[in-house]
Enzyme design. Sequence first.
Site, PDB file in Angstrom:
ATOM      1  N   ASP A  38      -8.464  46.172 -96.265  1.00 26.94           N
ATOM      2  CA  ASP A  38      -9.527  45.979 -97.277  1.00 26.94           C
ATOM      3  C   ASP A  38     -10.924  46.143 -96.702  1.00 26.94           C
ATOM      4  O   ASP A  38     -11.758  46.855 -97.261  1.00 26.94           O
ATOM      5  CB  ASP A  38      -9.353  44.660 -98.062  1.00 26.94           C
ATOM      6  CG  ASP A  38      -9.451  43.391 -97.233  1.00 26.94           C
ATOM      7  OD1 ASP A  38      -9.435  43.475 -95.989  1.00 26.94           O
ATOM      8  OD2 ASP A  38      -9.545  42.300 -97.849  1.00 26.94           O
ATOM      9  N   ALA A 124      -2.196  28.946 -94.594  1.00 29.81           N
ATOM     10  CA  ALA A 124      -0.910  29.643 -94.586  1.00 29.81           C
ATOM     11  C   ALA A 124      -1.105  31.124 -94.891  1.00 29.81           C
ATOM     12  O   ALA A 124      -0.143  31.883 -94.970  1.00 29.81           O
ATOM     13  CB  ALA A 124       0.024  29.008 -95.599  1.00 29.81           C
ATOM     14  N   SER A 128      -5.942  30.008 -99.900  1.00 29.28           N
ATOM     15  CA  SER A 128      -6.420  28.758-100.487  1.00 29.28           C
ATOM     16  C   SER A 128      -7.945  28.769-100.556  1.00 29.28           C
ATOM     17  O   SER A 128      -8.527  28.244-101.507  1.00 29.28           O
ATOM     18  CB  SER A 128      -5.891  27.550 -99.715  1.00 29.28           C
ATOM     19  OG  SER A 128      -6.202  27.666 -98.363  1.00 29.28           O
ATOM     20  N   ASP A 174      -8.706  39.161-101.358  1.00 34.61           N
ATOM     21  CA  ASP A 174      -8.238  37.842-101.811  1.00 34.61           C
ATOM     22  C   ASP A 174      -8.902  37.451-103.124  1.00 34.61           C
ATOM     23  O   ASP A 174      -8.237  37.048-104.080  1.00 34.61           O
ATOM     24  CB  ASP A 174      -8.531  36.778-100.749  1.00 34.61           C
ATOM     25  CG  ASP A 174      -7.896  37.120 -99.415  1.00 34.61           C
ATOM     26  OD1 ASP A 174      -7.037  38.017 -99.380  1.00 34.61           O
ATOM     27  OD2 ASP A 174      -8.259  36.493 -98.408  1.00 34.61           O
TER      28      ASP A 174
HETATM   29  C1  GLA Z   1      -7.402  37.824 -94.915  1.00 32.85           C
HETATM   30  C2  GLA Z   1      -8.724  38.309 -95.490  1.00 32.85           C
HETATM   31  C3  GLA Z   1      -8.511  39.536 -96.392  1.00 32.85           C
HETATM   32  C4  GLA Z   1      -7.702  40.608 -95.668  1.00 32.85           C
HETATM   33  C5  GLA Z   1      -6.458  40.009 -95.024  1.00 32.85           C
HETATM   34  C6  GLA Z   1      -5.722  41.002 -94.151  1.00 32.85           C
HETATM   35  O1  GLA Z   1      -6.589  37.353 -95.938  1.00 32.85           O
HETATM   36  O2  GLA Z   1      -9.341  37.272 -96.216  1.00 32.85           O
HETATM   37  O3  GLA Z   1      -9.752  40.024 -96.822  1.00 32.85           O
HETATM   38  O4  GLA Z   1      -8.484  41.268 -94.737  1.00 32.85           O
HETATM   39  O5  GLA Z   1      -6.762  38.881 -94.227  1.00 32.85           O
HETATM   40  O6  GLA Z   1      -5.227  42.029 -94.933  1.00 32.85           O
END
Ligand code: GLA
Length: 391
Positions: A38, A124, A128, A174
């Site tokens: 991302d 995890a 969250s 996320d």
């Molecule tokens: C975390 C980050 C996301 C992404 C993932 C790995 O969750 O918050 O933005 O980079 O790692 O894909």
Amino acid sequence: MNITTLTTRFFELYGNPEEKPRCFFAPGRVNLIGEHTDYNGGFVLPCALQYGTYLLIRPSADQVIRLSSTNMAFSTEIPIAEITKKVGNQWVNYPLGIFNQFRELNISLTGFDMLYSGDIPNSAGLSSSASIEMATAYALTVMLNATELEMIDLVKLSQRAENEFIGVNCGIMDMFAVGMGKKDYAIFLNCNTLEYKRVSLVLNGFRLIIANTNKQRGLADSKYNERVAECQLAVTYLSLQTPISRLGELSFMQFYKMQDTIPDELIRRRARHVLSENQRVLNAVACLHKGDIGQFGALMNASHESLRDNYEVTGFELDTLVAAAQKINGVVGARMTGAGFGGCTVNLVRENTVELFIEQVGREYQEKTGFKADFYLAEVSDGVREITSSL
Ligand code: GLA
């Protein structure tokens, strides 16, 4: 989550039971494939979960924000004039980061009594933190009547809060999944353009199982920022040949032809992960369209291998949990999900193998690592919303 019990707790904390709070919910997310792509402007395929963060909120009579949680012992009261200061490493920095974003948008703030309650395991890798941020952002939009803000604005400001206030250079995946999630759909997102499509996730005869290593993700934030920097270095090298600003601007084939421009073997491997993973997301979406679950699972396995060998974000616990899963007849794919360095795996498992999976993987994992794994059956759910029933 029992909202009546939560409301009782709210009144115990803040009194005045004549004035009812409103209730908002933001889910956590699981990423099916497209990891560490991302922030490189690549593709991801996450979905929102049934687990998440509930927020009860009510305007307060003064210019003070009161923050409590049923999950954390720490609670605090902060006058609006003082929200720009971080509070140590406390969880309240997530909501405070959002309040600051609203302040920067010149949205006039008022005081609130707020009670958070989450059923996503912390640390995890199931977002969250994005869930707390998006619950706060969505609730504030409603409570402050900031109708000019659309969901995509909330997604972007939550990412800025995480980058600027918390100090983690995370990408947008996320928050996007938490904001845009839809029941029974995965979100195929181009993180460069923010164009997205919802892809139907009807997994006839299969279930998604999330397995938690229960290994705390020590140093995860600093290692994460280190990977972000390594990708930027790869961009600098590759730009000597073709000017790009993010790795995701290249296709895997383009990268393959020019990879020797990167003199440093480690940096080359980091870029190889990102660009091969990007291609895997495209292939995975095609598999879902065709209903080819077997091939989808094979791509998940390949993703894990690349995260382990090229990107080096897995570690003993995640590798053990994935290997134990992949051995089982009836598991079509298994991989780490989220940032890595601990956290969870996501597994695509034949429905009639779920019990065996939990028993066998749990046992082998505990024997080899000494940690007890937790298992959650994922239900792909809707994004952030207000909950109006049972208040
Ligand atoms: C975390 C980050 C996301 C992404 C993932 C790995 O969750 O918050 O933005 O980079 O790692 O894909």
